[in-house]
Design a protein around this motif. Structure first.
Motif, mmCIF file in Angstrom:
data_model
loop_
_atom_site.group_PDB
_atom_site.id
_atom_site.type_symbol
_atom_site.label_atom_id
_atom_site.label_comp_id
_atom_site.label_asym_id
_atom_site.label_seq_id
_atom_site.Cartn_x
_atom_site.Cartn_y
_atom_site.Cartn_z
ATOM 1 N N MET A 83 41.097 -22.939 -46.323
ATOM 2 C CA MET A 83 40.905 -24.369 -46.537
ATOM 3 C C MET A 83 39.443 -24.693 -46.845
ATOM 4 O O MET A 83 39.148 -25.485 -47.752
ATOM 5 C CB MET A 83 41.366 -25.143 -45.302
ATOM 6 N N ILE A 84 38.522 -24.047 -46.114
ATOM 7 C CA ILE A 84 37.104 -24.328 -46.326
ATOM 8 C C ILE A 84 36.643 -23.826 -47.696
ATOM 9 O O ILE A 84 35.677 -24.340 -48.265
ATOM 10 C CB ILE A 84 36.259 -23.706 -45.196
ATOM 11 N N TRP A 85 37.330 -22.821 -48.255
ATOM 12 C CA TRP A 85 36.959 -22.314 -49.578
ATOM 13 C C TRP A 85 37.090 -23.376 -50.664
ATOM 14 O O TRP A 85 36.566 -23.212 -51.771
ATOM 15 C CB TRP A 85 37.807 -21.090 -49.936
ATOM 16 N N PHE A 86 37.778 -24.473 -50.382
ATOM 17 C CA PHE A 86 37.879 -25.545 -51.372
ATOM 18 C C PHE A 86 36.534 -26.251 -51.574
ATOM 19 O O PHE A 86 36.325 -26.882 -52.607
ATOM 20 C CB PHE A 86 38.961 -26.560 -50.974
ATOM 21 N N LEU A 87 35.616 -26.168 -50.594
ATOM 22 C CA LEU A 87 34.292 -26.768 -50.764
ATOM 23 C C LEU A 87 33.507 -26.084 -51.885
ATOM 24 O O LEU A 87 33.036 -26.768 -52.811
ATOM 25 C CB LEU A 87 33.516 -26.729 -49.447
ATOM 26 N N PRO A 88 33.327 -24.746 -51.856
ATOM 27 C CA PRO A 88 32.655 -24.116 -53.010
ATOM 28 C C PRO A 88 33.429 -24.296 -54.313
ATOM 29 O O PRO A 88 32.828 -24.315 -55.384
ATOM 30 C CB PRO A 88 32.562 -22.637 -52.609
ATOM 31 N N LEU A 89 34.759 -24.469 -54.238
ATOM 32 C CA LEU A 89 35.526 -24.714 -55.461
ATOM 33 C C LEU A 89 35.113 -26.039 -56.095
ATOM 34 O O LEU A 89 34.898 -26.114 -57.317
ATOM 35 C CB LEU A 89 37.028 -24.723 -55.141
ATOM 36 N N VAL A 90 34.986 -27.066 -55.285
ATOM 37 C CA VAL A 90 34.557 -28.370 -55.806
ATOM 38 C C VAL A 90 33.151 -28.275 -56.400
ATOM 39 O O VAL A 90 32.872 -28.813 -57.485
ATOM 40 C CB VAL A 90 34.605 -29.438 -54.689
ATOM 41 N N LEU A 91 32.250 -27.595 -55.697
ATOM 42 C CA LEU A 91 30.882 -27.444 -56.192
ATOM 43 C C LEU A 91 30.852 -26.655 -57.501
ATOM 44 O O LEU A 91 30.059 -26.955 -58.398
ATOM 45 C CB LEU A 91 30.017 -26.756 -55.134
ATOM 46 N N CYS A 92 31.727 -25.654 -57.623
ATOM 47 C CA CYS A 92 31.810 -24.887 -58.872
ATOM 48 C C CYS A 92 32.268 -25.758 -60.029
ATOM 49 O O CYS A 92 31.761 -25.643 -61.155
ATOM 50 C CB CYS A 92 32.781 -23.719 -58.719
ATOM 51 N N ILE A 93 33.237 -26.607 -59.759
ATOM 52 C CA ILE A 93 33.746 -27.495 -60.805
ATOM 53 C C ILE A 93 32.648 -28.437 -61.291
ATOM 54 O O ILE A 93 32.595 -28.799 -62.471
ATOM 55 C CB ILE A 93 34.962 -28.277 -60.273
ATOM 56 N N ILE A 94 31.754 -28.832 -60.389
ATOM 57 C CA ILE A 94 30.616 -29.680 -60.788
ATOM 58 C C ILE A 94 29.552 -28.855 -61.492
ATOM 59 O O ILE A 94 28.992 -29.272 -62.517
ATOM 60 C CB ILE A 94 30.014 -30.367 -59.546
ATOM 61 N N ALA A 95 29.259 -27.678 -60.968
ATOM 62 C CA ALA A 95 28.134 -26.871 -61.463
ATOM 63 C C ALA A 95 28.365 -26.320 -62.866
ATOM 64 O O ALA A 95 27.421 -26.228 -63.658
ATOM 65 C CB ALA A 95 27.852 -25.721 -60.498
ATOM 66 N N ASN A 96 29.588 -25.943 -63.200
ATOM 67 C CA ASN A 96 29.833 -25.329 -64.508
ATOM 68 C C ASN A 96 29.487 -26.250 -65.674
ATOM 69 O O ASN A 96 28.694 -25.874 -66.542
ATOM 70 C CB ASN A 96 31.286 -24.840 -64.590
ATOM 71 N N PRO A 97 30.029 -27.465 -65.747
ATOM 72 C CA PRO A 97 29.628 -28.338 -66.864
ATOM 73 C C PRO A 97 28.174 -28.790 -66.772
ATOM 74 O O PRO A 97 27.526 -29.005 -67.804
ATOM 75 C CB PRO A 97 30.594 -29.522 -66.753
ATOM 76 N N TYR A 98 27.663 -28.924 -65.539
ATOM 77 C CA TYR A 98 26.280 -29.401 -65.395
ATOM 78 C C TYR A 98 25.285 -28.352 -65.888
ATOM 79 O O TYR A 98 24.279 -28.693 -66.523
ATOM 80 C CB TYR A 98 26.014 -29.756 -63.939
ATOM 81 N N ILE A 337 21.927 -24.447 -57.220
ATOM 82 C CA ILE A 337 21.937 -24.414 -58.682
ATOM 83 C C ILE A 337 22.057 -25.823 -59.258
ATOM 84 O O ILE A 337 21.374 -26.184 -60.228
ATOM 85 C CB ILE A 337 23.078 -23.514 -59.189
ATOM 86 N N ILE A 338 22.909 -26.651 -58.652
ATOM 87 C CA ILE A 338 23.054 -28.035 -59.114
ATOM 88 C C ILE A 338 21.747 -28.792 -58.961
ATOM 89 O O ILE A 338 21.298 -29.504 -59.870
ATOM 90 C CB ILE A 338 24.189 -28.738 -58.339
ATOM 91 N N VAL A 339 21.092 -28.636 -57.799
ATOM 92 C CA VAL A 339 19.813 -29.320 -57.562
ATOM 93 C C VAL A 339 18.744 -28.817 -58.525
ATOM 94 O O VAL A 339 17.940 -29.603 -59.052
ATOM 95 C CB VAL A 339 19.365 -29.121 -56.096
ATOM 96 N N ALA A 340 18.724 -27.506 -58.787
ATOM 97 C CA ALA A 340 17.739 -26.944 -59.717
ATOM 98 C C ALA A 340 17.904 -27.535 -61.104
ATOM 99 O O ALA A 340 16.914 -27.887 -61.770
ATOM 100 C CB ALA A 340 17.864 -25.424 -59.761
#
Length: 376
Positions: A83-98, A337-340
Protein backbone atom coordinates in the motif's frame (compact mmCIF):
# COMPACT_ATOMS: atom_id res chain seq x y z
CA UNK A 1 33.76 -6.15 13.86
CA UNK A 2 33.02 -5.28 10.25
CA UNK A 3 33.79 -8.82 9.09
CA UNK A 4 31.74 -10.23 11.92
CA UNK A 5 28.74 -8.12 10.92
CA UNK A 6 28.92 -9.44 7.37
CA UNK A 7 29.26 -13.04 8.59
CA UNK A 8 26.31 -12.58 10.92
CA UNK A 9 24.16 -11.31 8.07
CA UNK A 10 25.18 -14.23 5.92
CA UNK A 11 24.16 -16.61 8.70
CA UNK A 12 20.56 -15.31 8.58
CA UNK A 13 19.54 -17.33 5.53
CA UNK A 14 16.71 -19.72 4.88
CA UNK A 15 18.73 -22.78 5.90
CA UNK A 16 18.70 -21.68 9.56
CA UNK A 17 15.98 -22.93 11.89
CA UNK A 18 13.56 -20.20 12.96
CA UNK A 19 14.24 -20.95 16.63
CA UNK A 20 17.85 -19.81 16.13
CA UNK A 21 17.13 -16.85 13.88
CA UNK A 22 15.73 -14.36 16.39
CA UNK A 23 17.78 -11.15 16.27
CA UNK A 24 18.46 -8.82 19.15
CA UNK A 25 16.67 -6.64 20.24
CA UNK A 26 13.60 -8.58 19.09
CA UNK A 27 14.01 -11.63 21.33
CA UNK A 28 11.16 -10.36 23.50
CA UNK A 29 8.75 -10.80 20.63
CA UNK A 30 9.63 -14.46 20.39
CA UNK A 31 10.27 -16.53 17.35
CA UNK A 32 8.96 -15.49 13.94
CA UNK A 33 8.68 -11.84 15.12
CA UNK A 34 5.63 -12.80 17.12
CA UNK A 35 3.64 -13.02 13.88
CA UNK A 36 3.88 -16.74 13.23
CA UNK A 37 4.61 -20.17 14.66
CA UNK A 38 7.93 -22.00 14.75
CA UNK A 39 7.03 -25.70 14.90
CA UNK A 40 9.26 -28.06 16.82
CA UNK A 41 9.09 -30.59 14.02
CA UNK A 42 8.97 -30.43 10.26
CA UNK A 43 5.21 -31.05 10.37
CA UNK A 44 2.68 -28.53 11.65
CA UNK A 45 -1.08 -28.90 11.38
CA UNK A 46 -0.60 -31.87 9.12
CA UNK A 47 1.60 -29.94 6.66
CA UNK A 48 5.23 -30.81 6.02
CA UNK A 49 7.26 -27.58 6.03
CA UNK A 50 10.60 -29.29 5.54
CA UNK A 51 12.16 -28.25 8.84
CA UNK A 52 11.87 -25.83 11.73
CA UNK A 53 10.53 -22.97 9.63
CA UNK A 54 8.11 -20.16 10.45
CA UNK A 55 4.46 -20.55 9.57
CA UNK A 56 3.52 -16.86 9.20
CA UNK A 57 0.14 -15.33 9.85
CA UNK A 58 -1.47 -13.49 6.96
CA UNK A 59 -0.27 -11.01 5.65
CA UNK A 60 3.10 -11.32 7.41
CA UNK A 61 6.13 -12.79 5.65
CA UNK A 62 9.91 -13.05 5.93
CA UNK A 63 10.55 -12.53 2.22
CA UNK A 64 10.74 -8.99 0.92
CA UNK A 65 12.75 -6.47 -1.04
CA UNK A 66 16.47 -7.01 -0.36
CA UNK A 67 15.66 -9.41 2.50
CA UNK A 68 16.46 -13.13 2.46
CA UNK A 69 15.06 -14.38 5.76
CA UNK A 70 12.53 -16.49 3.88
CA UNK A 71 10.76 -18.89 6.23
CA UNK A 72 12.72 -17.99 9.36
CA UNK A 73 10.98 -14.69 10.09
CA UNK A 74 7.58 -12.98 9.80
CA UNK A 75 8.59 -9.33 10.20
CA UNK A 76 7.18 -7.77 7.00
CA UNK A 77 3.53 -6.82 6.64
CA UNK A 78 3.02 -7.38 2.91
CA UNK A 79 -0.30 -5.50 2.73
CA UNK A 80 1.07 -2.36 4.39
CA UNK A 81 4.29 -2.45 2.35
CA UNK A 82 2.42 -2.77 -0.94
CA UNK A 83 0.00 0.00 0.00
CA UNK A 84 2.80 2.43 0.88
CA UNK A 85 4.43 1.76 -2.51
CA UNK A 86 1.65 3.86 -4.04
CA UNK A 87 3.41 6.98 -2.65
CA UNK A 88 6.52 6.62 -4.87
CA UNK A 89 4.13 5.67 -7.71
CA UNK A 90 2.37 9.03 -7.43
CA UNK A 91 5.70 10.86 -7.26
CA UNK A 92 6.90 8.97 -10.35
CA UNK A 93 3.80 9.98 -12.27
CA UNK A 94 4.60 13.62 -11.43
CA UNK A 95 8.36 13.37 -11.98
CA UNK A 96 8.32 11.78 -15.45
CA UNK A 97 6.53 14.58 -17.34
CA UNK A 98 8.19 17.25 -15.18
CA UNK A 99 11.71 16.04 -15.97
CA UNK A 100 10.79 15.92 -19.66
CA UNK A 101 9.47 19.48 -19.42
CA UNK A 102 12.70 20.63 -17.75
CA UNK A 103 14.72 18.82 -20.41
CA UNK A 104 12.79 20.56 -23.19
CA UNK A 105 13.55 23.99 -21.68
CA UNK A 106 17.21 23.09 -21.24
CA UNK A 107 17.35 21.86 -24.82
CA UNK A 108 15.87 25.14 -26.11
CA UNK A 109 18.32 27.15 -24.02
CA UNK A 110 21.22 25.09 -25.33
CA UNK A 111 19.97 25.46 -28.92
CA UNK A 112 19.88 29.22 -28.46
CA UNK A 113 23.49 29.08 -27.29
CA UNK A 114 24.94 26.72 -29.87
CA UNK A 115 23.73 24.68 -32.84
CA UNK A 116 25.86 21.59 -32.14
CA UNK A 117 26.60 18.93 -29.53
CA UNK A 118 23.48 19.62 -27.48
CA UNK A 119 23.48 16.23 -25.78
CA UNK A 120 27.05 16.78 -24.65
CA UNK A 121 26.06 19.95 -22.81
CA UNK A 122 26.05 19.34 -19.05
CA UNK A 123 22.92 21.47 -18.64
CA UNK A 124 21.06 19.07 -20.94
CA UNK A 125 22.56 15.86 -19.57
CA UNK A 126 21.41 16.20 -15.96
CA UNK A 127 17.68 16.45 -16.77
CA UNK A 128 18.21 13.58 -19.25
CA UNK A 129 19.44 11.39 -16.43
CA UNK A 130 16.71 12.76 -14.17
CA UNK A 131 14.10 11.49 -16.64
CA UNK A 132 15.94 8.17 -16.94
CA UNK A 133 15.87 7.78 -13.16
CA UNK A 134 12.17 8.70 -12.95
CA UNK A 135 11.23 6.33 -15.79
CA UNK A 136 13.16 3.34 -14.44
CA UNK A 137 11.71 3.93 -11.00
CA UNK A 138 8.22 3.99 -12.50
CA UNK A 139 8.89 0.58 -14.07
CA UNK A 140 10.23 -0.71 -10.75
CA UNK A 141 7.29 0.55 -8.70
CA UNK A 142 4.70 -0.80 -11.15
CA UNK A 143 6.31 -4.25 -11.02
CA UNK A 144 6.52 -4.08 -7.23
CA UNK A 145 2.84 -3.20 -6.76
CA UNK A 146 1.14 -5.24 -9.46
CA UNK A 147 3.33 -8.36 -9.63
CA UNK A 148 4.90 -10.69 -7.02
CA UNK A 149 8.39 -9.54 -8.10
CA UNK A 150 10.70 -8.31 -5.33
CA UNK A 151 14.00 -6.43 -5.40
CA UNK A 152 16.92 -8.81 -5.03
CA UNK A 153 14.74 -11.83 -5.82
CA UNK A 154 13.61 -11.23 -9.43
CA UNK A 155 15.84 -10.11 -12.28
CA UNK A 156 13.62 -7.55 -14.06
CA UNK A 157 12.69 -5.47 -11.01
CA UNK A 158 16.23 -5.73 -9.62
CA UNK A 159 17.70 -4.48 -12.89
CA UNK A 160 15.34 -1.49 -13.19
CA UNK A 161 15.80 -0.69 -9.50
CA UNK A 162 19.58 -0.71 -9.84
CA UNK A 163 19.36 1.43 -12.99
CA UNK A 164 17.13 3.92 -11.17
CA UNK A 165 19.64 4.36 -8.35
CA UNK A 166 22.51 4.89 -10.79
CA UNK A 167 20.42 7.39 -12.77
CA UNK A 168 19.73 9.42 -9.65
CA UNK A 169 23.38 9.67 -8.67
CA UNK A 170 24.35 10.56 -12.23
CA UNK A 171 21.75 13.33 -12.12
CA UNK A 172 23.26 14.70 -8.90
CA UNK A 173 26.81 14.50 -10.26
CA UNK A 174 25.95 16.29 -13.51
CA UNK A 175 23.93 18.93 -11.68
CA UNK A 176 26.96 19.88 -9.61
CA UNK A 177 29.18 19.60 -12.71
CA UNK A 178 26.95 22.08 -14.54
CA UNK A 179 27.91 24.75 -12.01
CA UNK A 180 31.57 23.92 -12.47
CA UNK A 181 31.22 24.23 -16.25
CA UNK A 182 29.54 27.56 -15.77
CA UNK A 183 32.39 28.86 -13.63
CA UNK A 184 35.05 27.59 -16.05
CA UNK A 185 33.36 29.19 -19.06
CA UNK A 186 32.58 32.45 -17.33
CA UNK A 187 34.48 35.08 -19.30
CA UNK A 188 34.38 37.70 -16.58
CA UNK A 189 36.15 35.90 -13.76
CA UNK A 190 38.15 38.27 -11.62
CA UNK A 191 41.61 37.29 -12.79
CA UNK A 192 43.74 34.52 -14.30
CA UNK A 193 44.44 33.05 -10.86
CA UNK A 194 40.73 32.58 -10.25
CA UNK A 195 40.31 30.83 -13.59
CA UNK A 196 43.24 28.52 -12.84
CA UNK A 197 41.81 27.69 -9.42
CA UNK A 198 38.44 26.74 -10.88
CA UNK A 199 40.01 24.59 -13.58
CA UNK A 200 42.08 22.75 -10.97
CA UNK A 201 38.94 22.25 -8.91
CA UNK A 202 37.16 20.85 -11.97
CA UNK A 203 39.90 18.29 -12.60
CA UNK A 204 39.84 17.08 -8.98
CA UNK A 205 36.05 17.01 -8.94
CA UNK A 206 35.90 14.83 -12.05
CA UNK A 207 38.25 12.28 -10.51
CA UNK A 208 36.26 12.08 -7.29
CA UNK A 209 32.98 11.84 -9.20
CA UNK A 210 34.35 8.82 -11.03
CA UNK A 211 35.05 7.21 -7.66
CA UNK A 212 31.41 7.88 -6.77
CA UNK A 213 30.24 6.38 -10.04
CA UNK A 214 32.29 3.22 -9.51
CA UNK A 215 30.88 2.81 -5.99
CA UNK A 216 27.31 3.20 -7.23
CA UNK A 217 27.87 0.82 -10.16
CA UNK A 218 29.21 -1.82 -7.77
CA UNK A 219 26.32 -1.32 -5.38
CA UNK A 220 23.77 -1.61 -8.19
CA UNK A 221 25.47 -4.64 -9.73
CA UNK A 222 25.40 -6.46 -6.38
CA UNK A 223 21.62 -6.09 -6.16
CA UNK A 224 21.30 -7.86 -9.51
CA UNK A 225 23.91 -10.43 -8.44
CA UNK A 226 21.81 -11.30 -5.39
CA UNK A 227 19.10 -12.64 -7.71
CA UNK A 228 21.44 -15.33 -9.02
CA UNK A 229 22.66 -16.32 -5.56
CA UNK A 230 19.38 -16.26 -3.63
CA UNK A 231 19.53 -19.95 -2.77
CA UNK A 232 23.10 -19.74 -1.52
CA UNK A 233 24.70 -18.03 1.44
CA UNK A 234 26.06 -15.19 -0.72
CA UNK A 235 22.78 -13.36 -1.41
CA UNK A 236 22.65 -11.54 1.98
CA UNK A 237 26.34 -10.72 1.55
CA UNK A 238 25.57 -9.13 -1.83
CA UNK A 239 22.89 -6.90 -0.32
CA UNK A 240 25.06 -5.91 2.66
CA UNK A 241 27.96 -5.06 0.33
CA UNK A 242 25.56 -3.14 -1.93
CA UNK A 243 24.49 -0.91 0.95
CA UNK A 244 28.15 -0.43 1.88
CA UNK A 245 29.12 0.76 -1.62
CA UNK A 246 26.07 3.02 -1.77
CA UNK A 247 27.10 4.54 1.55
CA UNK A 248 30.63 5.12 0.32
CA UNK A 249 29.38 6.65 -2.92
CA UNK A 250 27.13 9.04 -1.04
CA UNK A 251 29.96 10.04 1.32
CA UNK A 252 32.35 10.88 -1.52
CA UNK A 253 29.64 12.79 -3.37
CA UNK A 254 28.81 14.84 -0.28
CA UNK A 255 32.42 15.79 0.45
CA UNK A 256 33.09 16.60 -3.18
CA UNK A 257 29.92 18.61 -3.82
CA UNK A 258 29.96 20.56 -0.55
CA UNK A 259 33.59 21.67 -0.90
CA UNK A 260 33.24 22.46 -4.60
CA UNK A 261 30.02 24.43 -4.30
CA UNK A 262 31.39 26.33 -1.30
CA UNK A 263 34.38 27.52 -3.34
CA UNK A 264 32.21 28.40 -6.32
CA UNK A 265 29.80 30.44 -4.21
CA UNK A 266 32.75 32.43 -2.88
CA UNK A 267 34.04 33.04 -6.42
CA UNK A 268 30.62 34.13 -7.63
CA UNK A 269 30.14 36.52 -4.73
CA UNK A 270 33.53 38.07 -5.40
CA UNK A 271 32.66 38.32 -9.08
CA UNK A 272 29.42 40.05 -8.24
CA UNK A 273 31.33 42.81 -6.46
CA UNK A 274 32.56 44.08 -9.81
CA UNK A 275 30.85 46.94 -11.60
CA UNK A 276 29.61 44.96 -14.58
CA UNK A 277 26.10 46.36 -14.67
CA UNK A 278 22.89 45.54 -12.85
CA UNK A 279 21.76 42.82 -15.29
CA UNK A 280 25.03 40.90 -15.13
CA UNK A 281 25.31 41.19 -11.37
CA UNK A 282 21.72 40.01 -10.99
CA UNK A 283 22.49 36.90 -13.03
CA UNK A 284 25.57 36.09 -10.97
CA UNK A 285 23.59 36.59 -7.74
CA UNK A 286 20.91 34.18 -9.01
CA UNK A 287 23.54 31.55 -9.82
CA UNK A 288 25.17 31.93 -6.37
CA UNK A 289 21.74 31.59 -4.72
CA UNK A 290 21.09 28.29 -6.48
CA UNK A 291 24.55 27.02 -5.52
CA UNK A 292 23.90 27.90 -1.89
CA UNK A 293 20.54 26.11 -1.96
CA UNK A 294 22.03 22.96 -3.46
CA UNK A 295 24.94 22.97 -1.00
CA UNK A 296 22.62 23.48 1.97
CA UNK A 297 20.34 20.62 0.95
CA UNK A 298 23.30 18.26 0.50
CA UNK A 299 24.60 19.15 3.97
CA UNK A 300 21.14 18.66 5.53
CA UNK A 301 20.24 15.35 3.88
CA UNK A 302 23.46 13.70 2.73
CA UNK A 303 25.02 12.56 6.04
CA UNK A 304 21.81 10.87 7.23
CA UNK A 305 21.68 8.94 3.95
CA UNK A 306 25.22 7.72 4.49
CA UNK A 307 24.49 6.62 8.05
CA UNK A 308 21.36 4.72 6.98
CA UNK A 309 23.17 2.87 4.20
CA UNK A 310 26.04 1.84 6.46
CA UNK A 311 23.65 0.79 9.23
CA UNK A 312 21.73 -1.36 6.75
CA UNK A 313 25.01 -2.95 5.70
CA UNK A 314 26.47 -3.80 9.10
CA UNK A 315 23.51 -4.32 11.45
CA UNK A 316 21.19 -7.22 10.59
CA UNK A 317 18.68 -5.95 13.15
CA UNK A 318 18.23 -2.91 10.88
CA UNK A 319 18.93 -4.58 7.55
CA UNK A 320 16.02 -6.97 7.99
CA UNK A 321 13.69 -3.98 7.47
CA UNK A 322 15.11 -3.14 4.03
CA UNK A 323 11.63 -3.32 2.39
CA UNK A 324 10.50 -0.31 4.42
CA UNK A 325 13.79 1.52 3.85
CA UNK A 326 13.32 1.04 0.09
CA UNK A 327 9.94 2.75 0.31
CA UNK A 328 11.41 5.77 2.09
CA UNK A 329 14.42 5.98 -0.24
CA UNK A 330 12.39 5.68 -3.43
CA UNK A 331 9.93 8.35 -2.31
CA UNK A 332 12.68 10.70 -1.13
CA UNK A 333 14.71 10.38 -4.33
CA UNK A 334 11.74 11.17 -6.56
CA UNK A 335 10.90 14.16 -4.38
CA UNK A 336 14.51 15.38 -4.66
CA UNK A 337 14.43 15.09 -8.46
CA UNK A 338 11.17 17.06 -8.64
CA UNK A 339 12.58 19.79 -6.39
CA UNK A 340 15.82 19.90 -8.41
CA UNK A 341 13.88 20.43 -11.63
CA UNK A 342 11.81 23.16 -9.98
CA UNK A 343 14.66 25.05 -8.33
CA UNK A 344 17.56 24.41 -10.71
CA UNK A 345 15.69 24.20 -14.01
CA UNK A 346 14.87 27.21 -16.18
CA UNK A 347 11.45 28.76 -16.46
CA UNK A 348 9.63 29.52 -19.69
CA UNK A 349 10.39 33.20 -19.23
CA UNK A 350 14.12 32.66 -18.73
CA UNK A 351 14.33 30.31 -21.71
CA UNK A 352 12.55 32.84 -23.90
CA UNK A 353 14.80 35.62 -22.61
CA UNK A 354 17.92 33.64 -23.48
CA UNK A 355 16.61 32.84 -26.94
CA UNK A 356 15.85 36.50 -27.59
CA UNK A 357 19.27 37.51 -26.28
CA UNK A 358 20.94 35.09 -28.65
CA UNK A 359 18.96 36.58 -31.54
CA UNK A 360 19.84 40.14 -30.62
CA UNK A 361 23.54 39.42 -29.98
CA UNK A 362 24.39 36.57 -32.34
CA UNK A 363 28.05 37.48 -32.59
CA UNK A 364 28.74 38.80 -29.10
CA UNK A 365 30.40 35.90 -27.31
CA UNK A 366 30.57 37.47 -23.85
CA UNK A 367 26.95 38.64 -23.75
CA UNK A 368 25.60 35.34 -25.02
CA UNK A 369 27.70 33.32 -22.59
CA UNK A 370 26.67 35.17 -19.48
CA UNK A 371 22.98 35.20 -20.35
CA UNK A 372 22.76 31.62 -21.47
CA UNK A 373 24.40 30.31 -18.32
CA UNK A 374 22.28 32.29 -15.90
CA UNK A 375 20.32 29.23 -14.88
CA UNK A 376 22.43 26.07 -15.01
Amino acid sequence: NVLGSFVFRVSAITTMACADAVLWPFEGQGECFGKGLCPDTSVANGTDYGGDLCVCEEPWTGKGDLVFRGDIDCHINEDIATMIWFLPLVLCIIANPYTLYTLSLKWKACTAKTTGAKLLDTNVRWPCWGFFSAFTQLLTVVMRIFTPARLGHDIAISFTGAAFIFGFFETAILLVASFIELAVKQSRMKDAAAKARVKTMKALMQKLFWVTRISIILGSALIVAAVFSEKSSTAPMCIAASYFFYGMGVSILIINAVSTLGSLVKDMEELNEGKEGAEFNGMVAAIAKKMKFLRTEIIKNGPSNTVINLAMAFFPQIGRFAPYQCLIAYSAIMFIIIVACYVMGPTKASAARRASTADVHPTTTTTTLTTTTAEP
